[in-house]
Design a protein around this motif. Structure first.
Motif, PDB file in Angstrom:
ATOM      1  N   ILE A   1      31.431  42.815  26.084  1.00 50.16           N
ATOM      2  CA  ILE A   1      31.413  44.272  26.121  1.00 50.16           C
ATOM      3  C   ILE A   1      30.726  44.684  27.418  1.00 50.16           C
ATOM      4  CG2 ILE A   1      30.640  46.398  25.013  1.00 50.16           C
ATOM      5  CD1 ILE A   1      32.595  44.783  23.278  1.00 50.16           C
ATOM      6  N   ILE A   2      31.392  45.527  28.192  1.00 51.17           N
ATOM      7  CA  ILE A   2      30.838  45.980  29.469  1.00 51.17           C
ATOM      8  C   ILE A   2      30.710  47.502  29.429  1.00 51.17           C
ATOM      9  CG2 ILE A   2      31.140  46.062  31.969  1.00 51.17           C
ATOM     10  CD1 ILE A   2      32.795  43.467  31.711  1.00 51.17           C
ATOM     11  N   PRO A   3      29.495  48.024  29.571  1.00 55.54           N
ATOM     12  CA  PRO A   3      29.337  49.483  29.608  1.00 55.54           C
ATOM     13  C   PRO A   3      29.829  50.040  30.948  1.00 55.54           C
ATOM     14  CG  PRO A   3      27.198  48.388  29.802  1.00 55.54           C
ATOM     15  CD  PRO A   3      28.229  47.319  29.618  1.00 55.54           C
ATOM     16  N   VAL A   4      30.523  51.160  30.871  1.00 54.94           N
ATOM     17  CA  VAL A   4      30.967  51.847  32.085  1.00 54.94           C
ATOM     18  C   VAL A   4      29.764  52.582  32.660  1.00 54.94           C
ATOM     19  CG1 VAL A   4      32.457  53.684  32.989  1.00 54.94           C
ATOM     20  CG2 VAL A   4      33.327  52.098  31.250  1.00 54.94           C
ATOM     21  N   ARG A   5      29.561  52.416  33.959  1.00 56.04           N
ATOM     22  CA  ARG A   5      28.470  53.113  34.649  1.00 56.04           C
ATOM     23  C   ARG A   5      29.008  54.402  35.270  1.00 56.04           C
ATOM     24  NH1 ARG A   5      27.153  48.485  38.716  1.00 56.04           N
ATOM     25  NH2 ARG A   5      29.369  48.859  38.894  1.00 56.04           N
ATOM     26  N   TRP A   6      28.156  55.387  35.417  1.00 55.33           N
ATOM     27  CA  TRP A   6      28.550  56.655  36.027  1.00 55.33           C
ATOM     28  C   TRP A   6      29.201  56.411  37.388  1.00 55.33           C
ATOM     29  CZ3 TRP A   6      29.532  61.513  35.062  1.00 55.33           C
ATOM     30  CH2 TRP A   6      29.578  62.426  36.115  1.00 55.33           C
ATOM     31  N   GLY A   7      28.631  55.516  38.161  1.00 48.37           N
ATOM     32  CA  GLY A   7      29.118  55.240  39.510  1.00 48.37           C
ATOM     33  C   GLY A   7      30.442  54.484  39.558  1.00 48.37           C
ATOM     34  N   ASP A   8      30.954  54.022  38.400  1.00 48.02           N
ATOM     35  CA  ASP A   8      32.253  53.348  38.371  1.00 48.02           C
ATOM     36  C   ASP A   8      33.406  54.339  38.545  1.00 48.02           C
ATOM     37  OD1 ASP A   8      31.068  50.861  37.915  1.00 48.02           O
ATOM     38  OD2 ASP A   8      31.261  51.013  35.732  1.00 48.02           O
ATOM     39  N   GLN A   9      33.120  55.628  38.400  1.00 54.61           N
ATOM     40  CA  GLN A   9      34.162  56.646  38.490  1.00 54.61           C
ATOM     41  C   GLN A   9      34.511  56.974  39.935  1.00 54.61           C
ATOM     42  OE1 GLN A   9      33.673  59.764  35.122  1.00 54.61           O
ATOM     43  NE2 GLN A   9      31.627  59.351  35.927  1.00 54.61           N
ATOM     44  N   ASP A  10      35.757  57.417  40.116  1.00 45.49           N
ATOM     45  CA  ASP A  10      36.178  57.870  41.440  1.00 45.49           C
ATOM     46  C   ASP A  10      36.226  59.394  41.465  1.00 45.49           C
ATOM     47  OD1 ASP A  10      38.527  58.551  40.104  1.00 45.49           O
ATOM     48  OD2 ASP A  10      39.655  56.851  40.881  1.00 45.49           O
ATOM     49  N   ALA A  11      36.762  59.971  42.521  1.00 46.55           N
ATOM     50  CA  ALA A  11      36.795  61.423  42.688  1.00 46.55           C
ATOM     51  C   ALA A  11      37.625  62.119  41.609  1.00 46.55           C
ATOM     52  CB  ALA A  11      37.339  61.775  44.071  1.00 46.55           C
ATOM     53  N   LEU A  12      38.513  61.401  40.942  1.00 49.79           N
ATOM     54  CA  LEU A  12      39.346  61.985  39.889  1.00 49.79           C
ATOM     55  C   LEU A  12      38.675  61.939  38.517  1.00 49.79           C
ATOM     56  CD1 LEU A  12      42.818  60.584  40.979  1.00 49.79           C
ATOM     57  CD2 LEU A  12      41.866  62.869  41.405  1.00 49.79           C
ATOM     58  N   GLY A  13      37.451  61.362  38.433  1.00 53.66           N
ATOM     59  CA  GLY A  13      36.700  61.341  37.185  1.00 53.66           C
ATOM     60  C   GLY A  13      37.070  60.219  36.237  1.00 53.66           C
ATOM     61  N   HIS A  14      37.753  59.201  36.744  1.00 54.24           N
ATOM     62  CA  HIS A  14      38.014  58.037  35.891  1.00 54.24           C
ATOM     63  C   HIS A  14      37.603  56.776  36.640  1.00 54.24           C
ATOM     64  CE1 HIS A  14      41.712  57.243  38.177  1.00 54.24           C
ATOM     65  NE2 HIS A  14      42.095  58.479  37.929  1.00 54.24           N
ATOM     66  N   VAL A  15      37.465  55.685  35.898  1.00 56.00           N
ATOM     67  CA  VAL A  15      37.021  54.428  36.495  1.00 56.00           C
ATOM     68  C   VAL A  15      38.025  53.996  37.560  1.00 56.00           C
ATOM     69  CG1 VAL A  15      36.606  51.976  36.031  1.00 56.00           C
ATOM     70  CG2 VAL A  15      35.680  53.719  34.487  1.00 56.00           C
ATOM     71  N   ASN A  16      37.506  53.697  38.742  1.00 60.15           N
ATOM     72  CA  ASN A  16      38.348  53.283  39.857  1.00 60.15           C
ATOM     73  C   ASN A  16      39.099  52.003  39.523  1.00 60.15           C
ATOM     74  OD1 ASN A  16      38.733  51.733  42.571  1.00 60.15           O
ATOM     75  ND2 ASN A  16      38.493  53.899  43.111  1.00 60.15           N
ATOM     76  N   ASN A  17      40.332  51.881  40.004  1.00 57.28           N
ATOM     77  CA  ASN A  17      41.163  50.709  39.718  1.00 57.28           C
ATOM     78  C   ASN A  17      40.488  49.394  40.090  1.00 57.28           C
ATOM     79  OD1 ASN A  17      43.055  52.536  38.881  1.00 57.28           O
ATOM     80  ND2 ASN A  17      44.551  52.070  40.464  1.00 57.28           N
ATOM     81  N   THR A  18      39.709  49.385  41.160  1.00 60.56           N
ATOM     82  CA  THR A  18      39.061  48.136  41.571  1.00 60.56           C
ATOM     83  C   THR A  18      38.064  47.642  40.527  1.00 60.56           C
ATOM     84  OG1 THR A  18      37.332  49.316  42.792  1.00 60.56           O
ATOM     85  CG2 THR A  18      39.294  48.663  44.032  1.00 60.56           C
ATOM     86  N   VAL A  19      37.484  48.562  39.750  1.00 62.17           N
ATOM     87  CA  VAL A  19      36.497  48.193  38.744  1.00 62.17           C
ATOM     88  C   VAL A  19      37.158  47.417  37.600  1.00 62.17           C
ATOM     89  CG1 VAL A  19      34.737  49.073  37.148  1.00 62.17           C
ATOM     90  CG2 VAL A  19      35.006  50.119  39.411  1.00 62.17           C
ATOM     91  N   PHE A  20      38.427  47.682  37.317  1.00 61.11           N
ATOM     92  CA  PHE A  20      39.149  46.922  36.294  1.00 61.11           C
ATOM     93  C   PHE A  20      39.119  45.426  36.653  1.00 61.11           C
ATOM     94  CE2 PHE A  20      40.498  51.102  35.367  1.00 61.11           C
ATOM     95  CZ  PHE A  20      41.251  51.144  34.199  1.00 61.11           C
ATOM     96  N   PHE A  21      39.303  45.117  37.945  1.00 59.76           N
ATOM     97  CA  PHE A  21      39.250  43.721  38.381  1.00 59.76           C
ATOM     98  C   PHE A  21      37.834  43.155  38.237  1.00 59.76           C
ATOM     99  CE2 PHE A  21      43.154  45.124  40.406  1.00 59.76           C
ATOM    100  CZ  PHE A  21      43.999  44.046  40.179  1.00 59.76           C
ATOM    101  N   ARG A  22      36.822  43.986  38.440  1.00 57.43           N
ATOM    102  CA  ARG A  22      35.429  43.549  38.242  1.00 57.43           C
ATOM    103  C   ARG A  22      35.165  43.221  36.776  1.00 57.43           C
ATOM    104  NH1 ARG A  22      32.902  41.839  42.727  1.00 57.43           N
ATOM    105  NH2 ARG A  22      33.020  43.393  44.355  1.00 57.43           N
ATOM    106  N   PHE A  23      35.717  44.022  35.867  1.00 60.01           N
ATOM    107  CA  PHE A  23      35.550  43.751  34.443  1.00 60.01           C
ATOM    108  C   PHE A  23      36.165  42.385  34.092  1.00 60.01           C
ATOM    109  CE2 PHE A  23      35.573  48.573  33.265  1.00 60.01           C
ATOM    110  CZ  PHE A  23      34.263  48.694  33.679  1.00 60.01           C
ATOM    111  N   MET A  24      37.363  42.121  34.621  1.00 62.39           N
ATOM    112  CA  MET A  24      38.005  40.823  34.362  1.00 62.39           C
ATOM    113  C   MET A  24      37.179  39.686  34.974  1.00 62.39           C
ATOM    114  SD  MET A  24      42.086  41.641  34.733  1.00 62.39           S
ATOM    115  CE  MET A  24      42.086  42.931  35.970  1.00 62.39           C
ATOM    116  N   GLU A  25      36.688  39.907  36.180  1.00 67.10           N
ATOM    117  CA  GLU A  25      35.859  38.909  36.857  1.00 67.10           C
ATOM    118  C   GLU A  25      34.610  38.592  36.045  1.00 67.10           C
ATOM    119  OE1 GLU A  25      34.276  38.753  41.337  1.00 67.10           O
ATOM    120  OE2 GLU A  25      33.387  40.379  40.153  1.00 67.10           O
ATOM    121  N   GLN A  26      33.955  39.623  35.515  1.00 64.85           N
ATOM    122  CA  GLN A  26      32.729  39.409  34.752  1.00 64.85           C
ATOM    123  C   GLN A  26      32.980  38.538  33.526  1.00 64.85           C
ATOM    124  OE1 GLN A  26      29.641  40.234  35.680  1.00 64.85           O
ATOM    125  NE2 GLN A  26      28.884  39.146  33.873  1.00 64.85           N
TER     126      GLN A  26
END
Length: 140
Positions: A16-41
């Motif tokens: 389980i990975i908590p979403v951090r406030w800073g994971d969001q982009d200018a559109l207010g959703h988690v940036n696509n690159t962070v999805f790859f970080r979740f898989m990496e973790q």
């Protein structure tokens, strides 16, 4: 999770990975690159649980030679993402891994992904055979 014409993928790890406030982009959703970080973790956690330290200071380690993600639904803050890591049939020096990124509360799917993991000798920069211990775990 399996293909109808390929060896089945087995569940190796969940986290389980908590979403951090800073994971969001200018559109207010988690940036696509962070999805790859979740898989990496999830991948790094599983390998470290198997005694594999994922860095180039080791005599053997892993590299990713291909990664993909199919984005199904935006992730917004706050959220907790359940990441499921699956392993496929091991090859000589590689294994295909698959991922599910799910909303922890609803179970709705945010994304699916894949990454081809290759076992290497970082000094020589060449692939080497997967250790028998990992091969056995990947075969279930």
């Amino acid at each position: 999770m399996s293909d109808s014409h390929a060896q089945p993928f087995i569940l190796l790890h969940e986290c389980i990975i908590p979403v951090r406030w800073g994971d969001q982009d200018a559109l207010g959703h988690v940036n696509n690159t962070v999805f790859f970080r979740f898989m990496e973790q999830a991948r790094v956690e599983w390998f470290e649980q198997q005694g594999v330290i994922c860095n180039s200071d080791q005599p053997q380690t892993i590299v990713i030679v291909h990664a993909s993600c199919t984005f199904l639904k935006p992730i917004t803050y706050p959220a907790n993402v359940r990441v499921r890591l699956y392993g496929g049939e091991p090859g000589r020096s590689s294994v295909m891994t698959r991922y599910e990124l799910l909303d922890e509360d609803s179970g709705n799917s945010y994304a699916t992904g894949e990454a081809k993991v290759v076992w290497i000798d970082p000094v020589k920069g060449k692939s080497i055979a997967l250790p028998d211990s990992l091969r056995a775990l990947l075969r279930g």
